[in-house]
Design a protein around this motif. Structure first.
Motif, short mmCIF file in Angstrom:
data_model
loop_
_atom_site.label_atom_id
_atom_site.label_comp_id
_atom_site.label_asym_id
_atom_site.label_seq_id
_atom_site.Cartn_x
_atom_site.Cartn_y
_atom_site.Cartn_z
N THR A 26 16.93 25.62 25.90
CA THR A 26 16.06 26.68 25.80
C THR A 26 16.62 27.90 26.37
N GLU A 27 17.43 27.90 27.28
CA GLU A 27 18.07 29.12 28.04
C GLU A 27 19.02 29.66 26.81
N LEU A 28 19.72 28.82 26.07
CA LEU A 28 20.71 29.36 25.25
C LEU A 28 20.01 29.94 24.15
N GLU A 29 18.80 29.50 23.58
CA GLU A 29 18.10 29.89 22.60
C GLU A 29 17.54 31.26 22.69
N LEU A 30 17.40 31.56 23.88
CA LEU A 30 16.81 33.08 24.59
C LEU A 30 17.72 33.99 24.14
N GLY A 31 19.23 33.60 24.01
CA GLY A 31 20.02 34.61 23.43
C GLY A 31 20.52 35.63 24.41
N GLN A 32 20.36 35.49 25.64
CA GLN A 32 20.51 36.54 26.86
C GLN A 32 21.95 36.36 27.27
N GLY A 33 22.37 37.30 27.91
CA GLY A 33 23.74 37.36 28.55
C GLY A 33 24.96 37.67 27.90
N ASN A 37 29.08 34.57 29.31
CA ASN A 37 28.05 33.99 30.20
C ASN A 37 27.49 32.90 29.22
N ARG A 38 27.27 33.26 27.86
CA ARG A 38 26.92 32.27 26.95
C ARG A 38 27.86 31.14 26.98
N ARG A 39 29.09 31.70 26.71
CA ARG A 39 30.11 30.49 26.83
C ARG A 39 30.12 29.29 28.09
#
Length: 175
Positions: A26-33, A37-39
């Motif tokens: 869910t946190e990754l799907e939000l696409g923030q950062g 940071n996503r890595r």
């Protein structure tokens, strides 16, 4: 579930993994950062997924639904966060993890609960937690403020294989 299960019950450990995997997706799907940071978050998802897969493969029959995720994890570890394919491969990994949690995860927990007496489930859960605690990990410097040191693994080429080997060594299984 009839009553609450102890924190060391294998079904509780596996269900907790499923909740953590779902939360990270869910946190990754939000696409923030930032891409970096996503890595970092993708690497954490991989670390959680590998330790979960090792627990399942050790105590449950079959791991077919995680085969696709395994391939995607390896493809992702060789992809930089700035590369266009990073998000595409990550999206595939998230979908594979979600399928596992939705389809296989609940079934695995039910199978363990139905086939294993509570005392044995508690023993197996303690074993899984001990293996995770004793597996050698190297902290990733960017993750120190975001997750416990025990959950940090140094990312990069071979990350998936090193994590799996560390967990298997700690469990006393051939790497």
């Amino acid at each position: 579930m009839n009553g609450s299960q102890p924190a060391t019950d294998l079904t509780t450990v596996l269900a907790g993994d499923h909740r953590e995997l779902d939360r990270l997706c869910t946190e990754l799907e939000l696409g923030q950062g930032s891409p970096e940071n996503r890595r970092d978050l993708a690497d954490h998802l991989i670390a959680v997924l590998v330790r979960h897969a090792v627990a399942e493969e050790r105590f449950l029959d079959g791991d077919g639904d995680l085969a696709e995720a395994e391939d995607l994890m390896r493809r992702l570890e060789g992809t930089g966060p700035q590369e266009p394919r990073f998000e595409r491969v990550l999206g595939g990994l998230i979908r594979a993890v979600r399928r596992h949690v939705r389809d296989e995860g609940a079934r695995a927990v039910r199978e363990v609960r139905a086939s294993c007496p509570p005392e044995r489930r508690a023993e197996l859960g303690r074993e899984v937690l001990e293996v995770r605690h004793s597996a050698a990990t190297l902290p990733h410097p960017d993750l120190a403020d975001r997750m416990p040191q025990a959950d940090q693994l140094w990312p990069g080429p071979g990350f998936v294989d090193r994590a799996r080997a560390a967990l298997r060594r700690a469990a006393g299984s051939p790497g």
